[in-house]
Design a protein around this motif. Structure first.
Motif, PDB file in Angstrom:
ATOM      1  N   ALA A  51      95.861  58.117 167.368  1.00 47.22           N
ATOM      2  CA  ALA A  51      95.992  57.859 168.804  1.00 47.22           C
ATOM      3  C   ALA A  51      94.701  58.073 169.571  1.00 47.22           C
ATOM      4  N   TYR A  52      93.672  58.590 168.929  1.00 45.29           N
ATOM      5  CA  TYR A  52      92.428  58.935 169.636  1.00 45.29           C
ATOM      6  C   TYR A  52      91.812  57.756 170.392  1.00 45.29           C
ATOM      7  N   ALA A 128      89.021  49.928 159.079  1.00 41.96           N
ATOM      8  CA  ALA A 128      88.021  50.803 159.703  1.00 41.96           C
ATOM      9  C   ALA A 128      87.317  50.109 160.866  1.00 41.96           C
ATOM     10  N   PHE A 129      86.973  48.844 160.697  1.00 45.44           N
ATOM     11  CA  PHE A 129      86.334  48.078 161.771  1.00 45.44           C
ATOM     12  C   PHE A 129      87.250  48.003 162.988  1.00 45.44           C
ATOM     13  N   CYS A 130      88.540  47.796 162.741  1.00 45.03           N
ATOM     14  CA  CYS A 130      89.512  47.731 163.835  1.00 45.03           C
ATOM     15  C   CYS A 130      89.614  49.075 164.558  1.00 45.03           C
ATOM     16  N   TYR A 131      89.691  50.156 163.790  1.00 47.06           N
ATOM     17  CA  TYR A 131      89.889  51.486 164.389  1.00 47.06           C
ATOM     18  C   TYR A 131      88.652  51.953 165.157  1.00 47.06           C
ATOM     19  N   PHE A 135      89.382  48.859 168.670  1.00 45.88           N
ATOM     20  CA  PHE A 135      90.267  49.618 169.550  1.00 45.88           C
ATOM     21  C   PHE A 135      89.517  50.181 170.757  1.00 45.88           C
ATOM     22  N   GLY A 136      88.315  50.691 170.518  1.00 46.19           N
ATOM     23  CA  GLY A 136      87.548  51.250 171.626  1.00 46.19           C
ATOM     24  C   GLY A 136      87.261  50.215 172.695  1.00 46.19           C
ATOM     25  N   VAL A 137      86.950  48.995 172.279  1.00 44.31           N
ATOM     26  CA  VAL A 137      86.650  47.929 173.238  1.00 44.31           C
ATOM     27  C   VAL A 137      87.920  47.433 173.928  1.00 44.31           C
TER      28      VAL A 137
END
Length: 256
Positions: A51-52, A128-131, A135-137
């Motif tokens: 959830a971070y 990993a690329f997604c996380y 997600f941050g973007v």
């Protein structure tokens, strides 16, 4: 009445294969269960890690909500099971490889082993690329776009479903080079044909991205662009892989 030795031998071989398959499945399941049980005491912390990206995009002090009665327990367990599967994946793949390897020729082993290993690495790389990046973007864009009158408090069940959809989408996207390599190696399509249909692949990549990602341009670009780049990687690697895994009779035909 006499028994047919060939039929008896075939039956014994079939049973021995079933026993071997059962043993391999049990070993893989035991590895998954062991890792899962070891991680269970930290199930809540593991969900917090998942959830971070969302929590870091929300205003300070915000929290997610759980609308179901057992959702606060069930969702962390699901996340922990997923993490356990990823950790136990090398053991699971080894058991699968150990079962099928004795029946393969040398050149077939050269074909299967790199594909199994590289496909696993690429899928994890996509997740990993997604996380770490997507997600941050995406979450930052969505929460900044939300009206000030709206209090953003995502439900953990909905968040888990969204995250799994995105993980699968990006994991499968990163498998594109493997698909291209297999198609070329099996002779179903040539590299020249793949280069010829490149414009259609680019259009298809953006269509797929529009379907599986949220309705914002940023997330669609973050899926479509890697898909196109990985398609090019597959075109580049496919001829090299075909030469390395060529069967002896194919080499003889080429030199004749």
């Amino acid at each position: 009445m006499t028994d047919d030795p060939q039929a008896t031998g075939a039956g014994d071989t079939f049973i021995s294969h079933l026993v071997e398959l059962r043993n391999r499945v049990m070993k893989a399941s035991a590895a998954l269960l062991l890792v899962f049980l070891c991680l269970m005491p930290w199930a809540g912390n593991i969900y917090d890690v998942l959830a971070y990206p969302m929590m870091s995009a929300l205003p300070a002090g915000s929290k997610m909500i759980a609308t179901g009665v057992i959702t606060p327990f069930l969702i962390p367990v699901k996340v922990t099971l997923l993490v356990a599967f990823l950790i136990a994946l090398p053991v699971i793949l080894y058991q699968a490889w150990a079962f099928i390897a004795p029946g393969l020729y040398t050149h077939e082993k050269k074909l299967i082993a790199p594909l199994v290993i590289s496909s696993s690495i690429l899928f994890i790389a996509g997740v990993a690329f997604c996380y770490f990046f997507v997600f941050g973007v995406v979450f930052k864009f969505v929460n900044e776009f939300a009206p000030k009158s709206v209090s953003v408090a995502p439900d953990i069940d909905s968040y888990f479903s969204f995250v799994m959809t995105m993980f699968i989408a990006f994991g499968v996207t990163f498998e594109v080079p493997i698909v291209v390599i297999v198609l070329v190696r099996m002779g179903l399509v040539t590299v020249e044909k793949l280069k010829e249909i490149r414009p259609y692949v680019i259009v298809g990549a953006f269509v797929i991205a529009a379907i599986v990602t949220p309705p914002d341009v940023m997330s669609q670009l973050l899926l479509a662009i890697p898909l196109c780049l990985l398609y090019e990687v597959g075109i580049w690697i496919a001829p090299l892989f075909a030469r390395v895994t060529r069967a002896p009779e194919e080499q003889t035909d080429l030199t004749a």
